[in-house]
Write a protein that holds these residues in place. Structure first.
Motif, PDB file in Angstrom:
ATOM      1  N   ILE A 199      -5.693  21.805   0.698  1.00  0.00           N
ATOM      2  CA  ILE A 199      -6.118  20.388   0.677  1.00  0.00           C
ATOM      3  C   ILE A 199      -4.977  19.581   1.294  1.00  0.00           C
ATOM      4  N   PRO A 200      -5.267  18.780   2.336  1.00  0.00           N
ATOM      5  CA  PRO A 200      -4.184  18.008   2.944  1.00  0.00           C
ATOM      6  C   PRO A 200      -3.624  16.977   1.956  1.00  0.00           C
ATOM      7  N   GLY A 201      -2.444  16.475   2.260  1.00  0.00           N
ATOM      8  CA  GLY A 201      -1.896  15.371   1.467  1.00  0.00           C
ATOM      9  C   GLY A 201      -0.732  15.769   0.582  1.00  0.00           C
ATOM     10  N   THR A 202      -0.273  14.793  -0.179  1.00  0.00           N
ATOM     11  CA  THR A 202       0.950  14.926  -0.964  1.00  0.00           C
ATOM     12  C   THR A 202       0.641  15.111  -2.455  1.00  0.00           C
ATOM     13  N   ALA A 203       1.669  15.557  -3.188  1.00  0.00           N
ATOM     14  CA  ALA A 203       1.518  15.734  -4.636  1.00  0.00           C
ATOM     15  C   ALA A 203       1.231  14.387  -5.316  1.00  0.00           C
ATOM     16  N   ILE A 245      -7.588  15.275  -7.036  1.00  0.00           N
ATOM     17  CA  ILE A 245      -8.189  16.144  -6.019  1.00  0.00           C
ATOM     18  C   ILE A 245      -8.882  17.333  -6.679  1.00  0.00           C
ATOM     19  N   GLY A 246      -9.860  17.860  -5.990  1.00  0.00           N
ATOM     20  CA  GLY A 246     -10.580  18.986  -6.568  1.00  0.00           C
ATOM     21  C   GLY A 246     -11.181  19.872  -5.496  1.00  0.00           C
ATOM     22  N   ALA A 247     -11.327  21.145  -5.828  1.00  0.00           N
ATOM     23  CA  ALA A 247     -12.008  22.109  -4.944  1.00  0.00           C
ATOM     24  C   ALA A 247     -12.280  23.376  -5.738  1.00  0.00           C
ATOM     25  N   LEU A 285       0.853  -1.192   0.000  1.00  0.00           N
ATOM     26  CA  LEU A 285       0.000   0.000   0.000  1.00  0.00           C
ATOM     27  C   LEU A 285       0.886   1.239   0.000  1.00  0.00           C
ATOM     28  N   SER A 286       0.745   2.066  -1.037  1.00  0.00           N
ATOM     29  CA  SER A 286       1.452   3.352  -1.058  1.00  0.00           C
ATOM     30  C   SER A 286       0.604   4.367  -0.320  1.00  0.00           C
ATOM     31  N   ILE A 287       1.233   5.150   0.535  1.00  0.00           N
ATOM     32  CA  ILE A 287       0.489   6.230   1.202  1.00  0.00           C
ATOM     33  C   ILE A 287       1.271   7.538   1.118  1.00  0.00           C
ATOM     34  N   GLY A 288       0.546   8.638   1.329  1.00  0.00           N
ATOM     35  CA  GLY A 288       1.187   9.943   1.456  1.00  0.00           C
ATOM     36  C   GLY A 288       1.021  10.358   2.912  1.00  0.00           C
ATOM     37  N   GLU A 289       0.017  11.216   3.160  1.00  0.00           N
ATOM     38  CA  GLU A 289      -0.245  11.630   4.549  1.00  0.00           C
ATOM     39  C   GLU A 289      -1.430  10.896   5.150  1.00  0.00           C
ATOM     40  N   GLY A 290      -1.989   9.926   4.429  1.00  0.00           N
ATOM     41  CA  GLY A 290      -3.117   9.162   4.962  1.00  0.00           C
ATOM     42  C   GLY A 290      -4.340  10.024   5.215  1.00  0.00           C
ATOM     43  N   SER A 291      -4.556  11.042   4.375  1.00  0.00           N
ATOM     44  CA  SER A 291      -5.695  11.941   4.626  1.00  0.00           C
ATOM     45  C   SER A 291      -6.943  11.568   3.837  1.00  0.00           C
ATOM     46  N   ASN A 292      -6.873  10.420   3.136  1.00  0.00           N
ATOM     47  CA  ASN A 292      -8.085   9.935   2.476  1.00  0.00           C
ATOM     48  C   ASN A 292      -8.314   8.463   2.809  1.00  0.00           C
ATOM     49  N   LEU A 293      -7.765   8.031   3.949  1.00  0.00           N
ATOM     50  CA  LEU A 293      -7.798   6.603   4.275  1.00  0.00           C
ATOM     51  C   LEU A 293      -8.552   6.358   5.580  1.00  0.00           C
ATOM     52  N   ASN A 350      -3.803  -1.750 -10.885  1.00  0.00           N
ATOM     53  CA  ASN A 350      -2.689  -0.791 -10.905  1.00  0.00           C
ATOM     54  C   ASN A 350      -2.221  -0.380  -9.513  1.00  0.00           C
ATOM     55  N   LYS A 351      -3.075  -0.631  -8.513  1.00  0.00           N
ATOM     56  CA  LYS A 351      -2.774  -0.132  -7.164  1.00  0.00           C
ATOM     57  C   LYS A 351      -1.460  -0.690  -6.613  1.00  0.00           C
ATOM     58  N   GLU A 352      -1.210  -1.968  -6.880  1.00  0.00           N
ATOM     59  CA  GLU A 352       0.030  -2.553  -6.372  1.00  0.00           C
ATOM     60  C   GLU A 352       1.119  -2.558  -7.436  1.00  0.00           C
ATOM     61  N   VAL A 400     -13.750   8.249   0.889  1.00  0.00           N
ATOM     62  CA  VAL A 400     -12.620   7.804   1.703  1.00  0.00           C
ATOM     63  C   VAL A 400     -12.369   6.311   1.451  1.00  0.00           C
ATOM     64  N   GLU A 401     -11.091   5.977   1.253  1.00  0.00           N
ATOM     65  CA  GLU A 401     -10.747   4.584   0.947  1.00  0.00           C
ATOM     66  C   GLU A 401     -10.716   3.747   2.233  1.00  0.00           C
ATOM     67  N   HIS A 402     -11.516   2.661   2.260  1.00  0.00           N
ATOM     68  CA  HIS A 402     -11.573   1.785   3.436  1.00  0.00           C
ATOM     69  C   HIS A 402     -10.544   0.668   3.297  1.00  0.00           C
TER      70      HIS A 402
HETATM   71  C1  LIG Z   1      -9.773  18.149   6.298  1.00  0.00           C
HETATM   72  C2  LIG Z   1      -9.653  17.517   4.940  1.00  0.00           C
HETATM   73  C3  LIG Z   1     -10.079  18.214   3.819  1.00  0.00           C
HETATM   74  C4  LIG Z   1      -9.981  17.640   2.540  1.00  0.00           C
HETATM   75  N1  LIG Z   1     -10.399  18.370   1.461  1.00  0.00           N
HETATM   76  C5  LIG Z   1     -10.313  17.837   0.220  1.00  0.00           C
HETATM   77  C6  LIG Z   1     -10.736  18.594  -0.926  1.00  0.00           C
HETATM   78  O1  LIG Z   1     -11.157  19.740  -0.827  1.00  0.00           O
HETATM   79  N2  LIG Z   1     -10.639  17.993  -2.143  1.00  0.00           N
HETATM   80  C7  LIG Z   1     -10.147  16.727  -2.300  1.00  0.00           C
HETATM   81  O2  LIG Z   1     -10.088  16.245  -3.446  1.00  0.00           O
HETATM   82  N3  LIG Z   1      -9.739  16.003  -1.228  1.00  0.00           N
HETATM   83  C8  LIG Z   1      -9.802  16.517   0.014  1.00  0.00           C
HETATM   84  N4  LIG Z   1      -9.397  15.784   1.102  1.00  0.00           N
HETATM   85  C9  LIG Z   1      -8.923  14.399   0.921  1.00  0.00           C
HETATM   86  C10 LIG Z   1      -7.386  14.252   0.823  1.00  0.00           C
HETATM   87  O3  LIG Z   1      -6.744  15.394   1.306  1.00  0.00           O
HETATM   88  C11 LIG Z   1      -6.934  13.982  -0.622  1.00  0.00           C
HETATM   89  O4  LIG Z   1      -7.536  12.812  -1.117  1.00  0.00           O
HETATM   90  C12 LIG Z   1      -5.405  13.866  -0.727  1.00  0.00           C
HETATM   91  O5  LIG Z   1      -5.022  13.816  -2.090  1.00  0.00           O
HETATM   92  C13 LIG Z   1      -4.840  12.632  -0.022  1.00  0.00           C
HETATM   93  O6  LIG Z   1      -3.441  12.797   0.033  1.00  0.00           O
HETATM   94  P1  LIG Z   1      -2.546  11.874   0.968  1.00  0.00           P
HETATM   95  O7  LIG Z   1      -1.125  12.164   0.656  1.00  0.00           O
HETATM   96  O8  LIG Z   1      -2.951  12.004   2.362  1.00  0.00           O
HETATM   97  O9  LIG Z   1      -2.925  10.428   0.375  1.00  0.00           O
HETATM   98  P2  LIG Z   1      -3.330   9.105   1.154  1.00  0.00           P
HETATM   99  O10 LIG Z   1      -4.589   9.323   1.892  1.00  0.00           O
HETATM  100  O11 LIG Z   1      -2.154   8.611   1.909  1.00  0.00           O
HETATM  101  O12 LIG Z   1      -3.620   8.155  -0.105  1.00  0.00           O
HETATM  102  C14 LIG Z   1      -4.698   8.427  -0.971  1.00  0.00           C
HETATM  103  C15 LIG Z   1      -4.657   7.428  -2.146  1.00  0.00           C
HETATM  104  O13 LIG Z   1      -3.495   7.664  -2.928  1.00  0.00           O
HETATM  105  C16 LIG Z   1      -2.668   6.488  -2.972  1.00  0.00           C
HETATM  106  N5  LIG Z   1      -1.276   6.970  -2.949  1.00  0.00           N
HETATM  107  C17 LIG Z   1      -0.735   7.875  -2.083  1.00  0.00           C
HETATM  108  N6  LIG Z   1       0.536   8.136  -2.431  1.00  0.00           N
HETATM  109  C18 LIG Z   1       0.820   7.364  -3.517  1.00  0.00           C
HETATM  110  C19 LIG Z   1       1.979   7.168  -4.323  1.00  0.00           C
HETATM  111  N7  LIG Z   1       3.122   7.833  -4.115  1.00  0.00           N
HETATM  112  N8  LIG Z   1       1.901   6.267  -5.348  1.00  0.00           N
HETATM  113  C20 LIG Z   1       0.759   5.584  -5.599  1.00  0.00           C
HETATM  114  N9  LIG Z   1      -0.360   5.730  -4.865  1.00  0.00           N
HETATM  115  C21 LIG Z   1      -0.331   6.604  -3.839  1.00  0.00           C
HETATM  116  C22 LIG Z   1      -3.066   5.675  -1.761  1.00  0.00           C
HETATM  117  O14 LIG Z   1      -2.804   4.291  -1.923  1.00  0.00           O
HETATM  118  C23 LIG Z   1      -4.562   5.963  -1.706  1.00  0.00           C
HETATM  119  O15 LIG Z   1      -5.224   5.184  -2.661  1.00  0.00           O
HETATM  120  C24 LIG Z   1      -9.457  16.333   2.389  1.00  0.00           C
HETATM  121  C25 LIG Z   1      -9.007  15.628   3.524  1.00  0.00           C
HETATM  122  C26 LIG Z   1      -9.091  16.218   4.788  1.00  0.00           C
HETATM  123  C27 LIG Z   1      -8.589  15.458   5.988  1.00  0.00           C
END
Ligand SMILES: Cc1cc2nc3c(=O)[nH]c(=O)nc-3n(C[C@H](O)[C@H](O)[C@H](O)COP(=O)(O)OP(=O)(O)OC[C@H]3O[C@@H](n4cnc5c(N)ncnc54)[C@H](O)[C@@H]3O)c2cc1C
Length: 338
Positions: free
Chosen positions: A114-118, A126-128, A47-55, A172-174, A335-337
């Motif tokens: 928007i939280p999270g990584t590029a 992502i969208g807003a 499982l690839s993660i960034g900041e875990g803000s959609n998990l 493609n996820k893995e 949100v991904e479960h």
């Molecule tokens: C308070 C709050 C507000 C938010 N507002 C918005 C908003 O306005 N719009 C919006 O679209 N989202 C929003 N989100 C959701 C979230 O911020 C986005 O989905 C963000 O892109 C997730 O980034 P992350 O780095 O935390 O990814 P994660 O949650 O860690 O992962 C998200 C998905 O990406 C995959 N992934 C992560 N990194 C990689 C990588 N390097 N390679 C392959 N796969 C990868 C993961 O497996 C997972 O499927 C919000 C979340 C919070 C907590």
């Protein structure tokens, strides 16, 4: 450099603050690290993660969690209107927005805060405020785990849709780890202010800068969304449903009020899930350690800070059942479960 930690507690790595462990946690900060990694020896699934803000971790993860810390940021200002920007997958998306807005470049301002990584932005599309990642992206760089090599995709190849992409497909996820994104930003003024509350900040016709739009977006978001540093959540919990026009008209007739909606080009209608949840009186509803956010009913929160996933799942089910019964629409989680 590779960092490996077995039996790792993921609670600081997900903004919902769910308690869950993974068998192995790996952090990497370069593509070279990935080339050196023996993927065959890693506990599966991956499982690839960034900041875990959609998990939402609903239990321990029985495999390897890979977290990107690839952090380069380059932009190529050749004096043209279009400015190419390259960022590592581990760059905080909002740092990218802040830096580019400060440079006076257009494109990222509506996606501020928007939280999270590029890297995840490219997975999630992502969208807003009327802008999606795909609107400003030109390509995505990856590491192909199956072939053990670098590869890249043009934005047209990423099958972007509403919070959806090629990278979310199960096959493609893995396979693909995103290592970087390529964006096309612009020196030419291109404000997009016709969405939500943004227009009220800027009288029509007045000149405006990317930084001013970013500031307005940040103010608006802070007013209604929980700060992940203060309260556990993963942002919008549900996707906004899309229904045929007749279904929307039936809801309007049954409710006898104006129903907010967006007409889509194919004739279908998107209805804000938040409106339906609010209409059912769920704002502030609490179930164990989980709750519906008081200001934004699309957001479920870990109100006690130690809510078990079972509480979030029970509240999710309660909302989905109630919305289906009243409006004939089954909501699906954004949100991904896991
Ligand atoms: C308070 C709050 C507000 C938010 N507002 C918005 C908003 O306005 N719009 C919006 O679209 N989202 C929003 N989100 C959701 C979230 O911020 C986005 O989905 C963000 O892109 C997730 O980034 P992350 O780095 O935390 O990814 P994660 O949650 O860690 O992962 C998200 C998905 O990406 C995959 N992934 C992560 N990194 C990689 C990588 N390097 N390679 C392959 N796969 C990868 C993961 O497996 C997972 O499927 C919000 C979340 C919070 C907590």
């Amino acid at each position: 450099m590779l960092k490996r930690i077995p039996d790792y507690d993921l609670s600081p790595r997900n903004t919902f603050r769910m308690k869950a462990k993974c068998t192995l946690y790996i952090e990497y900060d370069s593509v070279k690290d990935l080339e050196e990694l023996d993927f065959d020896a890693l506990p599966r699934p991956l499982l690839s993660i960034g900041e875990g803000s959609n998990l939402l971790f609903t239990r321990d993860f029985p495999g390897t969690v890979l977290c990107s810390k690839i952090a380069y940021l380059k932009f190529f200002d050749l004096g043209l209107d279009e400015v190419p920007v390259a960022a590592g997958a581990g760059v905080k998306f909002d740092d990218l927005c802040a830096r580019m807005c400060a440079e006076g470049l257009w494109g990222l301002e509506n996606l501020s805060l928007i939280p999270g990584t590029a890297g995840a932005a490219a997975v999630q599309n992502i969208g807003a405020y009327g802008v999606e990642f795909k609107d400003i992206a030109s390509g995505v760089s990856c590491f192909d785990i199956e072939k053990r090599c670098k590869c890249s995709f043009k934005v047209e190849e990423c099958a972007y849709g509403y919070r959806d992409s090629f990278f979310k497909r199960p096959e493609n996820k893995e396979r693909y780890i995103i290592t970087g994104v390529l964006l096309r930003l612009s020196r030419k003024a291109a404000p997009r202010l016709d969405y939500g509350a943004l227009r009220s900040f800027f009288p029509e016709g007045d000149p405006v800068s990317p930084q001013e739009v970013r500031d307005a977006v940040i103010r608006t978001r802070r007013e209604k969304l929980p700060d992940p540093l203060e309260i556990g959540s993963a942002g919008s919990f549900f996707k906004n449903p899309v229904v045929p026009k007749e279904h929307y008209e039936a809801i309007v007739a049954a409710e006898g009020v104006t129903v907010p909606h967006y007409d889509l080009p194919d004739g279908s209608v998107k209805i804000p899930a938040a409106w339906m949840i609010d209409r059912l009186g769920f704002k502030g509803r609490r179930l164990g350690g989980a709750a519906v956010h008081e200001k934004q009913p699309l957001v479920l929160i870990n109100v006690t800070g130690d809510a078990p996933a079972a509480d979030i799942l029970a509240l999710e089910k309660e909302i989905c059942d109630a919305v289906e019964q009243r409006f004939g629409i089954r909501l699906h989680p954004e949100v991904e479960h896991l």
